[in-house]
Design a protein around this motif. Structure first.
Motif: not given
Length: 960
Positions: A8-16, A35-39, A41-50
Motif C-alpha cells: 500500500l502506497q499513498r500519494p503523500a508518501e512519494c516525496g519530492r 518534480a512531482p506536480s501539485a496533484g 499524479s504526474s511530473c513537471e519541469c523544475q523552475p528554469g526549465f521548459r
C-alpha cells in the motif's frame, strides 16, 4: 500458490522526487530536472526549465532555458524574459494593479513579457482581477470615495470595500466567535475579512447582500445579545436600532427594510403571544378526503455571503441529516404523525457535505380564501442562544424564551482561523432539531397554533475528522395542553379513592365479624391496609384502562382533529399509575394466595358400618365380633377431586395469552399504538414507523385482554359449563354420591359447607345397587339432597359461634399434632392411633353438629338479606347459635381460584402491561405472563395439597 498482494502506497508518501503512478497504484521516479506536480499524479519541469513534450505521468521532456531568457511562460512550454523578476515557480511576476501579457493579440509569443498597468482614473476606473490576468472595473465604493481605484489613507479599506473616513461608520467590529460548549474563543478568518465591510456597506449603502451577510454572521455567533459588544450581533442591533426610519416589511414589526428578520422582540412574555395568540389559518383532519394532509414547510435559503439561493420545500430531507428513504423522510411532515430520527454522523462526512453553511428562514405555506398562497413565519427557539443576563435562566417558562428566525445546520466556516487552512478548528452542528405543533385548546375543527422549531447545537473541536462523530436527531411532535385531562384524572382518582376507603372499611368490618373479634388491634389495621391496597389497585386500573381506551378511541377515530396524544414526558403520571396498580394488585394477589393456602377443611364421612365382622384379639387367640370398617377410599377420592379444582379458572389462561398475542402481532392491533393518525391494522414495510405511545400500547393490550376474557367467561358460563363440563357442580354431586360433606373454614368463625349426605344412606355399594339408587333418585322415588327436608340446597355459607369454634380447635389440635404416617408400614403405632382417634372424633363431632345433636352448639338455616349479599358481610352475630346461609350456588369457590377470577385477570393484565412498558415487546410480555401464571399455579397446587393433607389427615401419597 498464486499471490495477489501488493504494498500500500499513498500519494503523500512519494516525496519530492517521485510521483504517484495511478495505473500501478505505486510511486514512480520523475525524470531529470523534474518534480512531482501539485496533484502528485504526474511530473513537471523544475523552475528554469521548459517542457519539450508531455504525455502525462513521467513521460515529460524538459530543456533548460538560456541564461538571458530565464523565465518560463505561464503554460510552461516556452522561455521568456521577465522585466520585473520571477516567482518561486520561475514564472514572470507583475506589481499590484498590473496585468501580465506574454503574447500579442494574435497569439504570437513576445520576446519579453509586458506588465501593463490598469487605468484607475475616470472614466476607466479599472484594476487587475484577482488572478492578475485582466483589467476589470473596480468596486463601486472605491469610485464613490476616491473617484479612482485607489483607497489610500485616510480612507478605510476593509473586506475589499473602500469607505471614506469622514462618513459615520458603525463601530469597529470584533471578529471573534465564541464556542461556549468547549470554551473556545477564536478570531474567525471569515469575520476578519467580511464583518466590518458587511456592516459598513449595510449601514452606509443599505446593500441588501451585505445586510444578509451581516445577519448570517450574527446567526453564526448564536444570535449573541451582548449590548456592550461590537461583535456581529452587536453591529446588527446597532444598524437595526438606527434605521427605524426605513420602515418595516409586510407589516411585521420586527422585520426592518433592507435587513434580514433575525429576532422577535426581547420584550418579556412576547413568546407566548407569538405562539398562542393567533391560530394557523388552516383546518386539519385525519379522515375523509383531507386525510394524510402534509405540513407544507418552505424555507428561503441564503449562502454565507448573503446571496439568496432558492425557495426550498423541507420535503426530501433538507433538515434531516440522517440518511433514509424518500418516503420515510417525507413522513416527517404528514400531519399527526410523530416523527423521530437519530443517528451518528462522522465529522469527515459533515465537512464533505457542508463545506459552506446555508442559512434558512422557515415558513409554513397555506392557501388564503382567495386562492392566493401565503406564508406563516415559523419561530425558532435556539437553546444555545447567548442571552442577556435576564434570559440566562431559560427554563421551561415560555415567557422567558427569546425567539429568533434564521438558523443553519452546519457551520464549518466561522471556525476557520485562516483562509489557507483546509480544516476548520471548530465546527458547529445542529445536533437536535425538533418541530412542535400545538393544538388550540377546546378546538373541534383541527386548529393549531403556529409551529415552533427548537434547535440545539453541538460544538466540535476538529482533531481527527475520520474518527470523530456527532449524534444528531430530528423530530416532529404534536402536543396539546394536558392540564385539563390531568385535573379530571386527579378528581376521578380522589372520588374513587375515597369510595375505595369506605369499601375497604366495610370489608374490614365484615372480616372482623367473620373472625369473631371486636377489638381493633394492629392486625385489624394491617387487614384494612391490605383490603385498601386491593381496592386502590382497582381504582388505578379503572383509571388507566379508561385513559388508555379514551386516547385510543378519540385520537385514532377523530375526523377533525380535536386531541393530540400526550408526549412521552407527559406519560409519566400514567406509567406511575400503572406501576402503583400493579404493586398494589400484586400485594392483594399474594394475600389472597396466603389466605387460600391456610384454610381449615375437613371431609365429613357419613357412611356407617354395615353389619359386624369377626376379629382376632391379639395375644389371646380369642375371636370377637366388631363393626365392619368403613372404606377410606371415598374420602381419598373426594380429596383428589378437591385438589384438582383448586386452580380451575373461569377462563383458559393459556388460550387467553395466545389469543391476545395473536390479535396484537398477527392481526396487527399493535399498529394502533403508533403515534400517527392512521387507524389501519397493517403497515407497508417501506413506510415510516412512528414511535410507540405507551398509553396507546396499554389501551390496545388492556382492551384486548378484557374483550377476550369477557368472551371466554360468556362461552364457559353459557355453553361449556352447561353442555360439556361444570367442575364445581360436578364436585358437589360427587360429594352427595360419595356420602361425604365438606366443612371449610376460611376465617375463625366463617366458612362454607357442602352437604354431601347420601339420600340412600350408604355409598359403599356395588355397581348394581349404585345404579339402582341413581335411578330411584332420577325418578323422585327418594327424598331430596338438601340439608333441610324437601329442599335441594347443598351449599351454604356458615357463620359459627365461638363455642363451636373452640370445640373444633380442641379436636383439631390433636389432629394436627401428627401429620399422618411417613411411610405405609414404618410408623409409630401410638401416634398413628392418636391421629386416627382425633380424625374419628372430628368426624363424629362435625356429623353430630350437622345433625343438631349438641343443643348448646346448634345452628339455624336462613337466607341472606339482599344488602348482606351485595356487601359480602353478615349483619347477625352467631352468639348462641351458628347460622347457615343458603347460597343457591357455589360460594365456596371463594377459597379457590374460580371465585377470584377478577383479581387474577387484573393481575395478569397489569403484569403483561408492566413487562411491555419496560421492554416495548408484546411477545416477551406474553411469554413472561404465561410463566408467571404457571409458577403461581404450581405454588397454589403444591402448598394447597400440603395444607389439605395436614388439615384432613388424607395421606399425601394418595393425592395424585
Amino acid at each position: 500458490g498464486l499471490g495477489f498482494s501488493l504494498p500500500l502506497q499513498r500519494p503523500a508518501e512519494c516525496g519530492r522526487s517521485r510521483y504517484f503512478d495511478v495505473s500501478r497504484l505505486a510511486c514512480g521516479p520523475c525524470g531529470q530536472n523534474q518534480a512531482p506536480s501539485a496533484g502528485g499524479s504526474s511530473c513537471e519541469c523544475q523552475p528554469g526549465f521548459r517542457m519539450v513534450s508531455n504525455n502525462g505521468g513521467s513521460s515529460v521532456v524538459c530543456e533548460k532555458c538560456p541564461e538571458n531568457i530565464s523565465g518560463v511562460t505561464q503554460d510552461g512550454w516556452n522561455c521568456i524574459k521577465c522585466p520585473k523578476g520571477l516567482t518561486s515557480e520561475g514564472k514572470c511576476k507583475c506589481l499590484i494593479n498590473e496585468v501580465l501579457v506574454e503574447r500579442s493579440v494574435d497569439g504570437v509569443l513576445l520576446n519579453e513579457a509586458l506588465c501593463i498597468r490598469c487605468n484607475g482614473s475616470e472614466p476607466s476606473f479599472s484594476t487587475s482581477d484577482v488572478l492578475g490576468n485582466r483589467c476589470v472595473r473596480c468596486e463601486q465604493t472605491f469610485i464613490n470615495v476616491s473617484k479612482s481605484c485607489d483607497c489610500s489613507s485616510p480612507n478605510i479599506l476593509t473586506g475589499g470595500l473602500c469607505f471614506s473616513a469622514t462618513e459615520s461608520l458603525p463601530p469597529k467590529a470584533i471578529a471573534t466567535v465564541r464556542f461556549g460548549q468547549i470554551g473556545v474563543t477564536l478570531t474567525s478568518a471569515w469575520f476578519l475579512k467580511n464583518l466590518q465591510a458587511s456592516a459598513s456597506a449595510c449601514w452606509l449603502h443599505s446593500n441588501l447582500t451585505a445586510c444578509q451577510a451581516l445577519g448570517n454572521m450574527c446567526v453564526m455567533n448564536m444570535n449573541s445579545l451582548s449590548s456592550s459588544s461590537t461583535d456581529a450581533c452587536g453591529l446588527f442591533q446597532y444598524i437595526y436600532a438606527n434605521t427605524a426610519r426605513l420602515g418595516i416589511v409586510h407589516s411585521i414589526a420586527y422585520w426592518r427594510h433592507n435587513l434580514p428578520w433575525l429576532y422577535y422582540s426581547d420584550q418579556p412574555g412576547l413568546a407566548s403571544q407569538v405562539l398562542e395568540t393567533n391560530h394557523f389559518p388552516t383546518v386539519f383532519s385525519f379522515k375523509g378526503k383531507n386525510k394524510d394532509i402534509k405540513l407544507q414547510f418552505i424555507a428561503a435559503s441564503y449562502d454565507a455571503a448573503g446571496n439568496f439561493l432558492q425557495w426550498q420545500s423541507l420535503e426530501g430531507g433538507i433538515l434531516q441529516l440522517c440518511p433514509d428513504t424518500q418516503t420515510k423522510l417525507n413522513a416527517a411532515y404528514v400531519f399527526g404523525t410523530t416523527y423521530e430520527q437519530s443517528c451518528k454522523i462522522s465529522v469527515s462526512k459533515i465537512l464533505l457535505d457542508f463545506p459552506n453553511p446555508i442559512f434558512y428562514d422557515l415558513f409554513l405555506e397555506y392557501n388564503g380564501d382567495n386562492g392566493q398562497q401565503y406564508l406563516w413565519a415559523v419561530p425558532v427557539l435556539n437553546l444555545d442562544l447567548q442571552y442577556r443576563e435576564m434570559y440566562v435562566n431559560q427554563g421551561s417558562n415560555m415567557n422567558n424564551w427569546l425567539l429568533t428566525r434564521r438558523f443553519f445546520l452546519v457551520d464549518a466556516l466561522s471556525g476557520k482561523e485562516n483562509d489557507m487552512g483546509k480544516l476548520p478548528r471548530v465546527i458547529r452542528v445542529a445536533s437536535k432539531i425538533s418541530i412542535s405543533v400545538r393544538l388550540v385548546s377546546h378546538t373541534q375543527r383541527g386548529n393549531i397554533y403556529p409551529p415552533l422549531i427548537t434547535i440545539a447545537y453541538t460544538d466540535v473541536l476538529v482533531q481527527n475528522p475520520d474518527t470523530q462523530s456527532v449524534m444528531v436527531s430530528f423530530s416532529v411532535n404534536y402536543e396539546m395542553n394536558q392540564s385539563e385531562a390531568q385535573v379530571q384524572t386527579d378528581i376521578t382518582l380522589g372520588v374513587l379513592g375515597g369510595l375505595a376507603v369506605l369499601w375497604s372499611l366495610l370489608k374490614t368490618a365484615g372480616w372482623k365479624r367473620r373472625t369473631g373479634s371486636s377489638v381493633i388491634d394492629l392486625q385489624t389495621v394491617l387487614k384494612f391496609l391490605l383490603f385498601y391496597a386491593g381496592d386502590l389497585a382497582n381504582v388505578f386500573f379503572i383509571i388507566t384502562v379508561g385513559t388508555g381506551i379514551y386516547w385510543l378511541v378519540f385520537f385514532k377515530a377523530q375526523q377533525f382533529v380535536s386531541v393530540f396524544l400526550p408526549l412521552p414526558s407527559q406519560e409519566k403520571a400514567f406509567v406511575t399509575y400503572i406501576a402503583c396498580a400493579f404493586s398494589l394488585k400484586a400485594l392483594q394477589f399474594l394475600q389472597l394466595l396466603v389466605s387460600q393456602l391456610t384454610i381449615d377443611i375437613f371431609f365429613i364421612d357419613w357412611e356407617r358400618p354395615k353389619g359386624k365382622v369377626l376379629k382376632a384379639v391379639e395375644g389371646k387367640g380369642a375371636v370377637k365380633s366388631a363393626a365392619a370398617p368403613v372404606s377410606i377410599w371415598r374420602t381419598y377420592f373426594i380429596a383428589n377431586e378437591w385438589n384438582e379444582i383448586q386452580t380451575v379458572r373461569k377462563i383458559n389462561p393459556v388460550f387467553q395469552v395466545l389469543a391476545v398475542l395473536f390479535f396484537l402481532e398477527v392481526v396487527g392491533f399493535s399498529n394502533l399504538a403508533l403515534m400517527d393518525s392512521s387507524s389501519s391494522l397493517t403497515r407497508s414495510s417501506d413506510s415510516y414507523m412512528a414511535p410507540w405511545s405507551r398509553i396507546l400500547r396499554f389501551g390496545v393490550s388492556a382492551a384486548l385482554w378484557l374483550a377476550i376474557a369477557f368472551l371466554q367467561i360468556i362461552f364457559f358460563a353459557v355453553f361449556y359449563e352447561r353442555f360439556v363440563e361444570d367442575k364445581l357442580n360436578q364436585f358437589v354431586d360427587l360429594c352427595c354420591v360419595s356420602n361425604i360433606s365438606v366443612f371449610i373454614l376460611s376465617h375463625s368463625c366463617f366458612g362454607y359447607y357442602i352437604h354431601g349426605r347420601s339420600v340412600h344412606g350408604h355409598a359403599d355399594t356395588n355397581m348394581e345397587e349404585m345404579n339402582m339408587n341413581l335411578k330411584r333418585e332420577a325418578e323422585n322415588l327418594c327424598s331430596q339432597r338438601g340439608l333441610l327436608p324437601n329442599t335441594d340446597g347443598q351449599t351454604f355459607q356458615i357463620s359459627i359461634s365461638r363455642k363451636m369454634r373452640l370445640q373444633y380447635d380442641r379436636i383439631h389440635e390433636t389432629l394436627t399434632r401428627r401429620r399422618g404416617p411417613a411411610r405405609f408400614l414404618d410408623s409409630s403405632a401410638n401416634s398413628f392411633e392418636q391421629s386416627t382417634r382425633a380424625y374419628n372424633a372430628m368426624n363424629k363431632f362435625l356429623s353430630s353438629f350437622i345433625d343438631h345433636v349438641h343443643k348448646e352448639m346448634d345452628y339455624i338455616v336462613k337466607d341472606k338479606l339482599l344488602l348482606e349479599r351485595i356487601l359480602g358481610m353478615e349483619f347477625m352475630e352467631p352468639i348462641e347459635k351458628s347460622i347457615f346461609y343458603n347460597d343457591e350456588g357455589h360460594s365456596f369457590d371463594d377459597v379457590l381460584y374460580y371465585g377470584n377470577e377478577t383479581t387474577l385477570l387484573i393481575f395478569d393484565i397489569l403484569f403483561f402491561s408492566i413487562v411491555d412498558l419496560a421492554s416495548q415487546n408484546f411477545v416477551l410480555a406474553a411469554i413472561l405472563t404465561y410463566l408467571q401464571q404457571e409458577i403461581f399455579r404450581f405454588i397454589r397446587n403444591t402448598v394447597g395439597q400440603k395444607n389439605l393433607t395436614s388439615k384432613t389427615l388424607v395421606d399425601e401419597r394418595f393425592l395424585i
